[in-house]
Design an enzyme around this catalytic site. Structure first.
Site, mmCIF file in Angstrom:
data_model
loop_
_atom_site.group_PDB
_atom_site.id
_atom_site.type_symbol
_atom_site.label_atom_id
_atom_site.label_comp_id
_atom_site.label_asym_id
_atom_site.label_seq_id
_atom_site.Cartn_x
_atom_site.Cartn_y
_atom_site.Cartn_z
ATOM 1 N N GLU A 111 58.609 -18.856 67.845
ATOM 2 C CA GLU A 111 57.420 -18.366 67.125
ATOM 3 C C GLU A 111 56.221 -18.297 68.060
ATOM 4 O O GLU A 111 55.372 -17.420 67.932
ATOM 5 C CB GLU A 111 57.148 -19.257 65.898
ATOM 6 C CG GLU A 111 58.157 -18.963 64.793
ATOM 7 C CD GLU A 111 58.433 -20.126 63.850
ATOM 8 O OE1 GLU A 111 57.684 -21.122 63.861
ATOM 9 O OE2 GLU A 111 59.430 -20.039 63.107
ATOM 10 N N GLY A 150 64.869 -19.876 60.074
ATOM 11 C CA GLY A 150 64.252 -19.627 58.774
ATOM 12 C C GLY A 150 64.912 -18.529 57.961
ATOM 13 O O GLY A 150 64.355 -18.061 56.976
ATOM 14 N N HIS A 178 58.666 -22.579 71.623
ATOM 15 C CA HIS A 178 59.359 -22.208 70.381
ATOM 16 C C HIS A 178 59.293 -20.684 70.225
ATOM 17 O O HIS A 178 58.305 -20.056 70.620
ATOM 18 C CB HIS A 178 58.684 -22.899 69.193
ATOM 19 C CG HIS A 178 59.456 -22.737 67.924
ATOM 20 N ND1 HIS A 178 59.391 -21.582 67.166
ATOM 21 C CD2 HIS A 178 60.332 -23.547 67.296
ATOM 22 C CE1 HIS A 178 60.192 -21.711 66.124
ATOM 23 N NE2 HIS A 178 60.775 -22.896 66.176
ATOM 24 N N SER A 188 68.259 -22.723 60.874
ATOM 25 C CA SER A 188 68.863 -22.903 59.554
ATOM 26 C C SER A 188 69.853 -24.086 59.485
ATOM 27 O O SER A 188 70.897 -23.982 58.849
ATOM 28 C CB SER A 188 69.528 -21.613 59.086
ATOM 29 O OG SER A 188 68.540 -20.611 58.916
ATOM 30 N N LYS A 242 56.120 -27.219 61.730
ATOM 31 C CA LYS A 242 55.325 -25.997 61.827
ATOM 32 C C LYS A 242 53.966 -26.223 61.140
ATOM 33 O O LYS A 242 53.426 -27.315 61.241
ATOM 34 C CB LYS A 242 56.102 -24.810 61.246
ATOM 35 C CG LYS A 242 57.530 -24.773 61.803
ATOM 36 C CD LYS A 242 58.282 -23.523 61.501
ATOM 37 C CE LYS A 242 59.672 -23.627 62.130
ATOM 38 N NZ LYS A 242 60.435 -22.405 62.049
ATOM 39 N N ASN A 264 60.745 -30.138 62.917
ATOM 40 C CA ASN A 264 59.624 -29.290 63.336
ATOM 41 C C ASN A 264 58.940 -28.799 62.072
ATOM 42 O O ASN A 264 59.461 -27.922 61.388
ATOM 43 C CB ASN A 264 60.158 -28.116 64.180
ATOM 44 C CG ASN A 264 59.074 -27.099 64.487
ATOM 45 O OD1 ASN A 264 57.882 -27.393 64.367
ATOM 46 N ND2 ASN A 264 59.480 -25.903 64.888
ATOM 47 N N GLU A 275 67.945 -22.145 70.048
ATOM 48 C CA GLU A 275 67.662 -21.658 68.701
ATOM 49 C C GLU A 275 67.776 -20.139 68.687
ATOM 50 O O GLU A 275 66.835 -19.437 69.096
ATOM 51 C CB GLU A 275 66.234 -22.037 68.290
ATOM 52 C CG GLU A 275 66.005 -23.524 68.198
ATOM 53 C CD GLU A 275 64.815 -23.831 67.296
ATOM 54 O OE1 GLU A 275 65.037 -24.481 66.270
ATOM 55 O OE2 GLU A 275 63.698 -23.401 67.583
HETATM 56 P P1 PGA Z 1 64.678 -23.535 60.464
HETATM 57 O O1 PGA Z 1 63.678 -23.594 61.740
HETATM 58 O O2 PGA Z 1 65.483 -24.815 60.483
HETATM 59 O O3 PGA Z 1 63.768 -23.438 59.278
HETATM 60 O O4 PGA Z 1 65.542 -22.347 60.643
HETATM 61 C C1 PGA Z 1 64.097 -24.136 62.959
HETATM 62 C C2 PGA Z 1 62.974 -24.064 63.954
HETATM 63 O O5 PGA Z 1 62.185 -23.114 63.899
HETATM 64 O O6 PGA Z 1 62.848 -24.920 64.842
#
Ligand code: PGA
Length: 259
Positions: A100, A176, A98, A216, A15, A13, A170
């Site tokens: 976000e 992140g 997601h 992560s 982003k 992903n 998640e």
């Molecule tokens: P990350 O993000 O691996 O940077 O923690 C995962 C995601 O948001 O799908």
């Protein structure tokens, strides 16, 4: 029991990262490194790069997708993008709900449900994200939150539709942040999700649906996560932006044919 009848799916992903030329260059370099992988490889790139990425990836085992879509088929929705447009540009899958998008764009389970239906109608494979916040976890509400996210987001879908989806667990506090759920903690949640799915859509659906872990994920924890019985794949943000780490994560499961 796992992996006999569920394929391992690793999704990147990106982003809001990478332009068209960075995307095509990345796919050129990634493809030979993951050619032998038995994982299904999905890459969610920015809208502007979908067309070129799909063209670059067409002779590889990498599938290109989107990070969002509109819940409407078409119309006066300035700035939105439809499933049909994504499909035509070469997207094969779409990430929906997601955290976000839930947090910054106020997406609810109800909207996620509409988007899933729209994606399925247009033959785009939905990857549906769920996950609890730190506050919810600390309040002991993890299961309750996940259960309502699953039941409301997938409301009214037929078992045959649900088993086709990818569900991505998640934990919001792990995205992140460098803090990932331990493999055992993630396994416990994945098993719980399968229980919820069994109750609502039956055992066959719960056994067939792919459930990814995200938050992560790095090259050094991918393998132990995939070793868990109910973790069928990984949704990778930051570590999917670098060829080295993403190819290691994709190849982590090659040595993982267990049951
Ligand atoms: P990350 O993000 O691996 O940077 O923690 C995962 C995601 O948001 O799908």
């Amino acid at each position: 029991m796992k992996k006999f009848f569920r394929s391992v799916v690793v999704t990147g992903n990106w982003k809001m990262h990478k332009n068209i030329s960075e995307t095509t260059q990345f796919i050129k370099e990634l493809a030979p490194r993951v050619r032998e992988s038995s994982a299904r490889i999905l890459l969610a790139v920015p809208y502007t790069a979908i067309f070129s990425a799909a063209h670059e990836a067409c002779k590889t085992n990498i599938e290109i997708g989107s990070q969002n879509l509109s819940d409407s088929e078409e119309g006066a929705f300035t700035g939105e993008i439809s499933a049909r447009m994504l499909k035509e540009a070469g997207a094969q899958f779409v990430i929906i709900g997601h955290s976000e998008r839930r947090r910054f764009f106020h997406e609810t389970n109800e909207l996620v449900n509409k988007k899933i239906r729209r994606a399925l109608h247009n033959h785009l494979l939905p990857t549906v994200c769920i996950g609890e916040t730190l506050e919810q976890r600390e309040a002991g509400k993890t299961n309750q939150v996940l259960q309502s996210q699953i039941e409301e987001s997938l409301k009214g879908l037929m078992p045959q539709e649900v088993m086709k989806l990818i569900l991505a667990y998640e934990p919001v506090w792990a995205i992140g942040t460098g803090k990932n759920a331990s493999p055992e903690m993630a396994q416990e949640v994945h098993a719980f999700c399968r229980e919820v799915l069994t109750r609502r859509w039956g055992q066959e659906t719960a056994e067939k649906i792919v459930i990814q872990y995200g938050g992560s994920v790095k090259a050094d924890n991918a393998r132990t996560l995939l070793d868990q019985q109910d973790i069928d794949g990984l949704l990778v943000g930051g570590a999917s932006l670098e060829i080295e780490s993403f190819s290691k994560i994709i190849n982590a499961q090659n040595v993982n044919i267990t049951c």
